[in-house]
Design a protein around this motif. Structure first.
Motif, PDB file in Angstrom:
ATOM      1  N   THR A   1      17.825  -0.672 -12.852  1.00  0.00           N
ATOM      2  CA  THR A   1      16.876   0.440 -12.912  1.00  0.00           C
ATOM      3  C   THR A   1      15.471  -0.036 -13.258  1.00  0.00           C
ATOM      4  O   THR A   1      14.529   0.739 -13.233  1.00  0.00           O
TER       5      THR A   1
ATOM      6  N   PRO B   1      10.968  -3.169  -9.710  1.00  0.00           N
ATOM      7  CA  PRO B   1      10.089  -2.393  -8.823  1.00  0.00           C
ATOM      8  C   PRO B   1      10.651  -2.278  -7.405  1.00  0.00           C
ATOM      9  O   PRO B   1      11.434  -3.123  -6.980  1.00  0.00           O
TER      10      PRO B   1
ATOM     11  N   VAL C   1       4.754  -6.356 -16.586  1.00  0.00           N
ATOM     12  CA  VAL C   1       4.318  -5.252 -15.716  1.00  0.00           C
ATOM     13  C   VAL C   1       5.233  -5.146 -14.490  1.00  0.00           C
ATOM     14  O   VAL C   1       5.509  -4.045 -14.023  1.00  0.00           O
TER      15      VAL C   1
ATOM     16  N   ALA D   1      -0.917  -3.752 -12.051  1.00  0.00           N
ATOM     17  CA  ALA D   1      -0.610  -2.443 -12.637  1.00  0.00           C
ATOM     18  C   ALA D   1      -1.012  -1.328 -11.672  1.00  0.00           C
ATOM     19  O   ALA D   1      -0.266  -0.369 -11.468  1.00  0.00           O
ATOM     20  N   CYS D   2      -2.181  -1.469 -11.046  1.00  0.00           N
ATOM     21  CA  CYS D   2      -2.667  -0.429 -10.134  1.00  0.00           C
ATOM     22  C   CYS D   2      -1.789  -0.338  -8.879  1.00  0.00           C
ATOM     23  O   CYS D   2      -1.475   0.753  -8.404  1.00  0.00           O
TER      24      CYS D   2
ATOM     25  N   LEU E   1       1.409  -1.206  -8.617  1.00  0.00           N
ATOM     26  CA  LEU E   1       2.700  -0.624  -8.983  1.00  0.00           C
ATOM     27  C   LEU E   1       2.555   0.851  -9.350  1.00  0.00           C
ATOM     28  O   LEU E   1       3.459   1.652  -9.118  1.00  0.00           O
ATOM     29  N   TYR E   2       1.413   1.232  -9.909  1.00  0.00           N
ATOM     30  CA  TYR E   2       1.132   2.648 -10.200  1.00  0.00           C
ATOM     31  C   TYR E   2       1.168   3.450  -8.904  1.00  0.00           C
ATOM     32  O   TYR E   2       1.737   4.536  -8.840  1.00  0.00           O
ATOM     33  N   GLU E   3       0.586   2.883  -7.855  1.00  0.00           N
ATOM     34  CA  GLU E   3       0.563   3.550  -6.548  1.00  0.00           C
ATOM     35  C   GLU E   3       1.983   3.768  -6.021  1.00  0.00           C
ATOM     36  O   GLU E   3       2.254   4.729  -5.312  1.00  0.00           O
TER      37      GLU E   3
ATOM     38  N   GLU F   1       5.535   3.201 -10.127  1.00  0.00           N
ATOM     39  CA  GLU F   1       6.287   2.264 -10.955  1.00  0.00           C
ATOM     40  C   GLU F   1       5.743   2.118 -12.377  1.00  0.00           C
ATOM     41  O   GLU F   1       6.284   1.368 -13.167  1.00  0.00           O
ATOM     42  N   MET F   2       4.606   2.788 -12.659  1.00  0.00           N
ATOM     43  CA  MET F   2       4.055   2.705 -14.016  1.00  0.00           C
ATOM     44  C   MET F   2       4.254   4.047 -14.709  1.00  0.00           C
ATOM     45  O   MET F   2       3.460   4.472 -15.546  1.00  0.00           O
ATOM     46  N   GLY F   3       5.351   4.709 -14.384  1.00  0.00           N
ATOM     47  CA  GLY F   3       5.593   6.060 -14.872  1.00  0.00           C
ATOM     48  C   GLY F   3       5.183   7.029 -13.789  1.00  0.00           C
ATOM     49  O   GLY F   3       4.069   7.544 -13.792  1.00  0.00           O
ATOM     50  N   GLY F   4       6.096   7.192 -12.788  1.00  0.00           N
ATOM     51  CA  GLY F   4       5.789   8.020 -11.602  1.00  0.00           C
ATOM     52  C   GLY F   4       5.854   9.483 -11.921  1.00  0.00           C
ATOM     53  O   GLY F   4       5.518  10.342 -11.166  1.00  0.00           O
TER      54      GLY F   4
END
Lengths: 268, 268
Positions: free
Chosen positions: A71, A74, A100, A257-258, A260-262, A265-268
């Motif tokens: 889980t 990424p 990250v 981080a940016c 993975l955020y897209e 993955e950084m707290g979707g």
């Protein structure tokens, strides 16, 4: 729960053997007892819950209780190519980017790399970087330990771009594109818009794999204009990270981080 | 071009005085000569191009040639509230988050803060943190030096939430929300959807100000359940940063990068 990365060869169908530093940590630092449960990962994506059955002086044996679902990895594999920075900055990059969610580190040498590269000396550093990746992966509760490659040349790096779905070169210039617009535009092509259907066919193995993004970060003095042109010629997207000038070791972790955020993955 | 942060009182209508370490750096390290141009910032948002007119032993005088437009400051002010971490980790947080674009640092003490706080000793550390913020701001070509506050209590921090438009508490829990959904949902309310119209009325000054986001990061052992409840009671959004467990010093810089990315500030 405590987790250890164990070499694949120490996994049997129903048991695992924990040895070396990990056995020492488990028995001396954690003072583990028979019947206790810990998590063992093979570092390649398999995580199992195990129950300790034999506690020896140098080795611990354990029964596999169950396979755990993955889980914490990424949906996209991001490879960090970082021009060898001064001092111990690469250690910071490896540690922070492993937390990250980076998948692989590729140190490289470019025109303005300041560090004098000595393959013999670097062998020790490579082992140290790999150790930092393993410890950061354990700490972050990951199932995969990112690989750290031995440093390669700029030319070899350019060849590697053929193996990825998107190559981003962190580079500031007037006519450049920006990270967010690159991510949004490339989204559909590399499976960002349809994540769970996003496994691509691996040219090498013929199997399915996750989308792959290569993130290239230059040295303290930056990538030269010639290098930027060469990168763009093989399909890299020269991409700006905004108006503030980031140190070389800060660029990788924030861009990662940016990205993975897209992907949520950084707290979707 | 070289840039220096100069105290406001050293700015006159048409001239500036550069003194102390900055004068030393300019004359001894950079070996600047009469007629050369550098950038001087007051650290509060004003940047001017100056031309050196008098080079003295301890001071340098310069004429203001022109006011420069502010292009490197984010459209949103993000305040980083970080529970005092062990060792020199706060230095890392201040340096990296200043590069990325933080506006203010608020160290605080919470239930599980490990560091023993000694106000006398901390005075020196505070001066050091402020120096790191100044140097990182210069390096990142910012026009504003982020403030670094003296450490405050958890209770005082909760009161500060009244001064911001959105308070995000980094906190992992089952029922929690995720960073991206919080950002997208809160967007309209705090002016994310309509950036350039996003100046809010400042309750204190009556003037216009940027939207303000407070980002709260707990200590190594995390925020306690009781503290999380208290924070939510005053309107903080308990927010997860994804499935990988980030070290306390990594959480602030990556969450900040993601928030600014959402605002188009990491290369829009």
């Amino acid at each position: 729960m405590q987790r250890y990365f164990i070499p694949t060869e120490q996994f049997s169908p129903h048991t695992v053997v924990i040895s070396g530093d990990d056995a020492h940590h488990l028995t001396r630092v954690m003072r583990a007892e028979l019947g206790e449960k810990v998590i063992c990962c093979d570092g390649k994506g398999r995580s199992v819950l195990v129950c300790l059955t034999v506690i020896g002086k140098t080795e611990v044996e354990a029964d596999i209780v169950e396979d755990l679902p993955i889980t914490s990895e990424p949906v996209v594999d991001v490879w960090i190519a970082q021009s060898l920075p001064k001092g111990d900055k690469l250690e910071t990059v490896v540690q922070k980017c492993t937390e990250v969610g980076a998948h692989r580190f590729i140190p490289f040498l470019s025109e303005r790399t300041i560090v004098q590269y000595d393959a013999k000396k670097e062998e020790k550093r490579l082992i140290r970087w790999q150790k930092i990746a393993k410890e950061a992966a354990e700490q972050a509760h990951r199932s995969v330990v990112p690989e750290v490659d031995a440093p390669i040349s700029w030319k070899e790096l350019l060849k590697l771009t053929a193996d990825v779905d998107l190559a981003i070169l962190c580079y500031e210039k007037e006519s450049g594109q920006h990270l967010r617009s690159v991510m949004l535009r490339e989204a559909k092509r590399i499976g960002l818009a349809n994540l769970h259907a996003a496994s691509l066919v691996d040219a090498a193995g013929g199997g399915q794999r996750k989308p792959r993004i290569l993130l290239i970060v230059g040295p303290e003095g930056g990538i030269s204009e010639k290098e930027a042109e060469q990168a763009e010629a093989v399909g890299c997207k020269a991409t700006g990270l905004g108006p503030r000038i980031l140190r070389t070791e800060t660029a990788a972790m924030t861009a990662l981080a940016c990205i993975l955020y897209e992907y949520g993955e950084m707290g979707g």
